[in-house]
Design an enzyme around this catalytic site. Sequence first.
Site, PDB file in Angstrom:
ATOM      1  N   HIS A 163      14.847  13.955  20.207  1.00 28.55           N
ATOM      2  CA  HIS A 163      13.532  14.065  19.902  1.00 28.55           C
ATOM      3  C   HIS A 163      12.617  13.040  20.212  1.00 28.55           C
ATOM      4  O   HIS A 163      13.131  11.856  20.906  1.00 28.55           O
ATOM      5  CB  HIS A 163      13.547  14.003  18.281  1.00 28.55           C
ATOM      6  CG  HIS A 163      13.953  12.633  17.739  1.00 28.55           C
ATOM      7  ND1 HIS A 163      13.095  11.656  17.593  1.00 28.55           N
ATOM      8  CD2 HIS A 163      15.074  12.377  17.080  1.00 28.55           C
ATOM      9  CE1 HIS A 163      13.846  10.462  17.165  1.00 28.55           C
ATOM     10  NE2 HIS A 163      15.128  11.077  16.923  1.00 28.55           N
ATOM     11  N   GLU A 190      20.829  14.410  12.033  1.00 26.19           N
ATOM     12  CA  GLU A 190      21.381  13.112  12.560  1.00 26.19           C
ATOM     13  C   GLU A 190      22.439  12.647  11.464  1.00 26.19           C
ATOM     14  O   GLU A 190      22.744  13.093  10.576  1.00 26.19           O
ATOM     15  CB  GLU A 190      20.120  12.215  12.673  1.00 26.19           C
ATOM     16  CG  GLU A 190      20.461  10.917  13.081  1.00 26.19           C
ATOM     17  CD  GLU A 190      21.213  10.885  14.456  1.00 26.19           C
ATOM     18  OE1 GLU A 190      22.140  11.367  14.818  1.00 26.19           O
ATOM     19  OE2 GLU A 190      20.582   9.751  15.402  1.00 26.19           O
TER      20      GLU A 190
END
Length: 192
Positions: free
Chosen positions: A8, A81
Amino acid sequence: MEVYIIRHGETVWNAAGKMQGNADIELNESGRELAGELGRRLEEVHFDRIYSSPLIRAYETACLIRGHRNIPIIRDDRLREICFGTLEGTHYSEWMREDNPYRFFFNEPARYTPPEGGETLEQVCARAKDFLQQVVEPAWATTERIMIVAHGALNKGLMCYIEDHGTDTFWGEALQQNCEASIFTYDGTTWK
């Protein structure tokens, strides 16, 4: 089949040096610019599907990379994550102190044990492996190219499976930079 694994864009917490984990932190302006720039560079690359972590920083990055193309973005919880439990949001420098038991996360990952409520690297690798085996690998014969947009540790978990190594070399050469892409191929048998 080609598989693009992308981290990201930058967030406020990245810029501040904070450990994010499962905290749902959005991109900052620099992160949006990075994602838009990567999207322009990949504009002519055909993707059959885009998979994303459900966390906003990864999903927004996927949307910005996709741009105006009509490609579905599928959120998958296995791409979240790593969870740092009670220590999410603490500064990176705190993790690196000599007296901190979590300091091994980056430098000696095989010795890392998570804080209370956190995940082990083995748990992250298991989620990543499951996603690749259940979603990506079965698509190889009918799919030209897939994009996966997720996170630093999760992406390394994907690469542990793809490159067939354990958590002792979890980080490989280094952590992916924000909006960095690693490209792999899969022929139904072998990852390269």
